[in-house]
Design an enzyme around this catalytic site. Sequence first.
Site, PDB file in Angstrom:
ATOM      1  N   GLU A  22       0.802  -1.221   0.000  1.00  0.00           N
ATOM      2  CA  GLU A  22       0.000   0.000   0.000  1.00  0.00           C
ATOM      3  C   GLU A  22       0.837   1.275   0.000  1.00  0.00           C
ATOM      4  O   GLU A  22       0.805   2.062   0.962  1.00  0.00           O
ATOM      5  CB  GLU A  22      -0.956   0.005   1.199  1.00  0.00           C
ATOM      6  CG  GLU A  22      -1.869  -1.200   1.246  1.00  0.00           C
ATOM      7  CD  GLU A  22      -2.859  -1.130   2.424  1.00  0.00           C
ATOM      8  OE1 GLU A  22      -2.864  -0.133   3.150  1.00  0.00           O
ATOM      9  OE2 GLU A  22      -3.636  -2.085   2.583  1.00  0.00           O
ATOM     10  N   GLU A  44      -5.244  -8.681   0.998  1.00  0.00           N
ATOM     11  CA  GLU A  44      -5.914  -8.334   2.265  1.00  0.00           C
ATOM     12  C   GLU A  44      -7.382  -8.062   1.996  1.00  0.00           C
ATOM     13  O   GLU A  44      -7.727  -7.389   1.018  1.00  0.00           O
ATOM     14  CB  GLU A  44      -5.357  -7.039   2.889  1.00  0.00           C
ATOM     15  CG  GLU A  44      -4.003  -7.143   3.502  1.00  0.00           C
ATOM     16  CD  GLU A  44      -3.556  -5.819   4.127  1.00  0.00           C
ATOM     17  OE1 GLU A  44      -4.426  -5.002   4.505  1.00  0.00           O
ATOM     18  OE2 GLU A  44      -2.336  -5.625   4.210  1.00  0.00           O
TER      19      GLU A  44
END
Length: 478
Positions: free
Chosen positions: A176, A371
Amino acid sequence: MPYDTHPDPADPTAGLPPTFRWGVATSAYQIEGAVDEDGRTPSIWDTFCQREGAVADGDDGTVACDHYHRMPQDVALISDLGVDTYRFSVSWPRVQPGGRGPVNPRGVAFYDRLVDELLGAGVDPWVTLYHWDLPQELQDAGGWPERDTAYRFADYAMLVLDRLGDRVDTWTTLNEPWVSAWMGHVTGEHAPGWRDLQAGVDAVHHLLLGHGLATRRMRAAAPRPLRFGITLNLSTIDPATDTEPDRAAARRAEGLATRIYLDPLRHGRYPDDVLADLGSRRVAPPVRNGDLEIISAPLDVLGVNYYFGQVFAGTDEAGRTTDADGAPVTRYVEQDGPRTAMGWPINPERLTELLVRTARDYPGLPIVITENGAAFHDVADDDGFVRDEDRADFLARHIAAVAAAHRRGVDVRGYFAWSLMDNFEWAFGYGRRFGLVRVDYDTQRRTPKLSARWFGDTVRTFRARGDAAEVARSAGAP
Ligand code: IFM
């Protein structure tokens, strides 16, 4: 029905291929603790946690889930779940204290043991090299806004590859980068807590450059064919209405959240409209000759972290299209409907849409959901057990959304639940629980929740179906 959406959460895995991977994920700073053991030096998160008001309740990762000392027990929990993959991150300041120089043998030995323990339990290790814990010394030298950090990251990646490349097949460079760049340098909600748009865009470019440099060097040095990728937090970003200001706002938001990463990674250039938007604020990525070629190095897998779909408007509450500085309004719009304890809307159908759009705009790259999960207000009984039907339902609907995307032709190859266990949720501290396994932070006792049982049963049923089909096939059934 608590939620509005999905076709078949009762059989969420229907139609997924037998080779589909199932996993759980964590990250180093969120679970390990042991922040000053065996030569580890502070990361930017150790520093940030000390800042007054930065983290809820003044929490920090000093002990976290004490995973550093309880690793074999935690691997047993993973194995009990029946998943085939464990995605974890390596702590840079543990392996290379200070972010420069030789490997720290005692630090890397922890990951050596973890990988062996996983393989011994029949679980595939999936390494993330950077999940936000930059060594503080590199921050003191300028951090991600400084170009040299990209080269330091590639050196560190090589140290880890050298030690684990014989046993780890899949390598994610960054987790991320939007969070590192934007929340770390523009909104200041995450470490290092800056508020400077140019610094944020410098960080974007140097994170991407670090990814490219590391990927190139690791691929060249790999002792055997390995898979390399990056994980992005992606979301559908849609206009609140079909008006021009709302459509322009969604375009701007998506440009800075998604395309500023995926276009250089996949197309070797920053999008013109994003450069124009930034240019109007006198900001630009610090690109040098050859950078974009490095950044667009071939990838084997795109990790997608999905939590919720987003909606933007181009007007403020009073209907104005520009703010006090004359800049166009880009306003996040709250959606009606159910939410998690993070306040995030629950909209699994947007995951199907996201996957379809991503595969359409950036074709030719297998996707793994690295995720997906939810924090809820868990209530434990006297035995520590949590009947988290809400979390199991969340997982079921999102897995069904992945299967729906697969039916629509998306090459999606795996789903990893966030997270194996409750852990340090960054600026929210320990007050938000995403785990399939409950952690009692007073005693460090782990108790699998109902969602852990549900996830394990789902994976086992899925495998049994694949095995049965295989037996039928080899027996000559049509
Ligand atoms: O806990 C985080 C994780 O570190 C990165 N992705 C989102 C999760 C939930 O906020």
